[in-house]
Scaffold this active site. Structure first.
Site, short mmCIF file in Angstrom:
data_model
loop_
_atom_site.label_atom_id
_atom_site.label_comp_id
_atom_site.label_asym_id
_atom_site.label_seq_id
_atom_site.Cartn_x
_atom_site.Cartn_y
_atom_site.Cartn_z
CG LEU A 30 -1.86 -1.22 1.30
CD1 LEU A 30 -2.70 -1.15 2.58
CD2 LEU A 30 -2.75 -1.33 0.08
CG HIS A 31 0.82 3.48 -3.17
ND1 HIS A 31 -0.31 4.18 -3.53
CD2 HIS A 31 0.94 2.47 -4.08
CE1 HIS A 31 -0.82 3.66 -4.62
NE2 HIS A 31 -0.10 2.59 -4.98
CG HIS A 34 -3.31 1.27 -2.27
ND1 HIS A 34 -1.94 1.11 -2.38
CD2 HIS A 34 -3.84 0.57 -3.30
CE1 HIS A 34 -1.66 0.34 -3.42
NE2 HIS A 34 -2.80 0.00 -4.00
CD GLN A 61 -6.12 -7.70 -11.06
OE1 GLN A 61 -7.08 -7.96 -10.36
NE2 GLN A 61 -5.63 -6.47 -11.15
CE LYS A 152 -0.74 4.23 -11.59
NZ LYS A 152 -1.06 2.84 -11.70
CG ASP A 153 -5.34 1.49 -11.94
OD1 ASP A 153 -4.43 1.05 -12.65
OD2 ASP A 153 -5.20 1.72 -10.72
CD GLN A 156 -8.84 -1.58 -11.70
OE1 GLN A 156 -8.15 -2.52 -12.02
NE2 GLN A 156 -8.61 -0.88 -10.59
CB SER A 188 2.22 2.47 -9.28
OG SER A 188 2.26 1.11 -9.64
NE ARG A 190 2.73 -4.26 -12.30
CZ ARG A 190 1.41 -4.38 -12.26
NH1 ARG A 190 0.66 -3.33 -12.02
NH2 ARG A 190 0.83 -5.56 -12.45
P1 AMP Z 1 -4.02 -1.87 -6.83
O1 AMP Z 1 -3.53 -2.32 -5.48
O2 AMP Z 1 -2.96 -1.39 -7.74
O3 AMP Z 1 -4.96 -2.88 -7.47
O4 AMP Z 1 -4.91 -0.59 -6.55
C1 AMP Z 1 -6.02 -0.65 -5.69
C2 AMP Z 1 -6.85 0.60 -5.87
O5 AMP Z 1 -6.07 1.75 -5.57
C3 AMP Z 1 -7.34 0.75 -7.31
O6 AMP Z 1 -8.66 1.26 -7.30
C4 AMP Z 1 -6.38 1.76 -7.87
O7 AMP Z 1 -6.90 2.51 -8.94
C5 AMP Z 1 -6.12 2.63 -6.67
N1 AMP Z 1 -4.85 3.35 -6.83
C6 AMP Z 1 -3.64 2.82 -7.15
N2 AMP Z 1 -2.71 3.79 -7.25
C7 AMP Z 1 -3.35 4.96 -7.01
C8 AMP Z 1 -2.94 6.34 -6.99
N3 AMP Z 1 -1.68 6.70 -7.23
N4 AMP Z 1 -3.86 7.27 -6.70
C9 AMP Z 1 -5.16 6.92 -6.46
N5 AMP Z 1 -5.60 5.65 -6.46
C10 AMP Z 1 -4.72 4.68 -6.74
#
Ligand code: AMP
Length: 280
Positions: A30-31, A34, A61, A152-153, A156, A188, A190
Site C-alpha cells: 500500500l501507498h 490506496h 488479472q 489512476k486506473d 478500470q 503505484s 510497481r
Molecule cells: P491496486 O492495489 O494497484 O490494485 O490498486 C487498488 C486501488 O487503488 C485501485 O482502485 C487503484 O486505482 C487505486 N490506486 C492505485 N494507485 C493509485 C494512486 N496513485 N492514486 C489513487 N488511487 C490509486
C-alpha cells in the site's frame, strides 16, 4: 482493526454491524493512493459503517506470470498502514478462499463490457475479465454500500462502472483522484521495482502527458498528439510504449473534441510497465 481471512468470518463481521460496509479493494503493498481511498471510505462510513479494505493479489488479472511473481508484497506493513488510515477490517484471503476450484477454464467468470476492449484490454488479454470477476466476487462477499477505486486506473474505473450497471450490483461507486509523488509520478506498488536511475526518469511520463493535454487544449490534432507523445516517451528513456490515446473519458473511444477528454498511456521503463492518465 480486525484481520479477516475467510468469507465466513467476513460475513459474520458484516452481519453483526449496523451501518453498512464501505469497500476498498487493493492488491496490497500500500501507498498514499490506496490510503487516500481508505480515508475517503472512513469519512463516508462515519462512525456507524465499517470500512473494509481487501488485500488480494488476483492471479486471474495477470496476463504475465513473471509480473505476478514479481508483484511486491508486505502484509505486516500494509496492516499497520490500514489501521492508521482508519480501516475497520483488513480482508486478506488466501487464494484458495477466492478460487476454490483450481482450473480457471472450469470457473464461471465475468466478461468485461465494451469499455474494456481497447488500450489496457487490448494489450493485456484477459486482464479486465480477471479484474471484473474478482471485483464481482468481492462485491458479493462484502456486500458494500459503496466501493472505492482510483482514477489512476481510469479504464478500470469505467470497466467496473459498466459491470455494476450491466449486472445490477446494488451499490454506489466512488472514484478517488490520482495521488502522485512530489515529482509527479503516479503512486503505484510497481514503482518499488524501479531502480533509482529509472525511478527519476519515470517522472517524465506525467510531465509528457501534461504537455499532451496542453497541446490538445491549444487545438492540436489528437492523432498527431499521440504520435508526438510516443516519440517524447521514447526519447525520455521509455523502452516501449504500448499506447498513448486521447479518448472520450466515458466511452474510451478516440476523442475528437476537447470536452470530457482524457489522455491515457502505458509505457515501460527499466523493465517496469507504468500506466497513467490525465484529464484534459
Ligand atoms: P491496486 O492495489 O494497484 O490494485 O490498486 C487498488 C486501488 O487503488 C485501485 O482502485 C487503484 O486505482 C487505486 N490506486 C492505485 N494507485 C493509485 C494512486 N496513485 N492514486 C489513487 N488511487 C490509486
Amino acid at each position: 482493526m480486525e484481520i479477516v481471512r475467510t468469507r465466513r468470518e467476513l460475513l459474520q463481521y458484516i452481519t453483526s454491524k449496523k451501518g453498512g460496509a464501505f469497500l476498498v479493494p487493493t492488491m496490497g503493498y500500500l501507498h498514499e493512493g490506496h490510503l487516500s481511498l481508505v480515508r475517503m471510505a472512513r469519512k463516508d462510513a462515519a462512525k456507524n459503517g465499517s470500512v473494509v479494505a481487501s488485500i488480494f493479489v488476483n492471479p486471474a488479472q495477470f496476463n504475465d506470470p513473471k509480473d505476478l511473481e514479481a508483484y511486491p508484497r508486505d502484509e505486516t506493513r500494509d496492516v499497520s498502514l490500514l489501521k492508521r488510515a482508519g480501516s475497520d477490517v483488513a480482508f486478506i484471503p488466501p487464494i484458495s478462499e477466492i478460487y476454490p476450484a483450481v482450473d480457471l477454464a472450469e470457473r464461471t467468470t465475468v466478461r468485461a463490457g465494451k469499455v474494456a476492449n481497447r488500450w489496457e484490454g487490448a494489450h493485456r488479454p484477459g486482464h479486465f475479465d480477471g479484474v471484473a470477476t474478482v471485483v464481482a466476487k468481492l462485491f458479493n462477499i462484502v456486500m458494500p454500500d459503496v466501493a472505492y477505486f482510483g482514477e489512476k486506473d481510469w479504464q478500470q474505473c469505467k470497466v467496473i462502472e459498466q459491470m455494476v450497471r450491466d449486472l445490477d450490483f446494488p451499490l454506489e461507486l466512488r472514484f478517488g483522484k490520482t495521488v502522485r509523488e512530489a515529482d509527479g509520478l503516479a503512486m503505484s506498488s510497481r514503482n518499488a521495482l524501479l531502480r533509482p536511475e529509472m525511478r527519476v526518469r519515470a517522472a517524465s511520463l506525467f510531465r509528457i502527458l501534461c504537455d499532451a493535454a496542453k497541446a490538445f487544449k491549444e487545438g492540436a490534432e489528437p492523432r498527431r498528439i499521440e504520435d508526438g507523445t510516443k516519440f517524447a516517451l521514447s526519447s525520455a528513456g521509455f523502452s516501449s510504449v504500448d499506447y498513448v490515446a486521447v479518448v472520450d473519458e466515458e466511452s474510451l473511444e478516440p476523442a475528437e473534441r476537447m470536452l470530457d477528454a482524457r489522455i491515457l498511456a502505458a509505457a515501460t521503463i527499466g523493465g517496469v510497465r507504468l500506466i497513467d492518465n490525465v484529464r484534459v
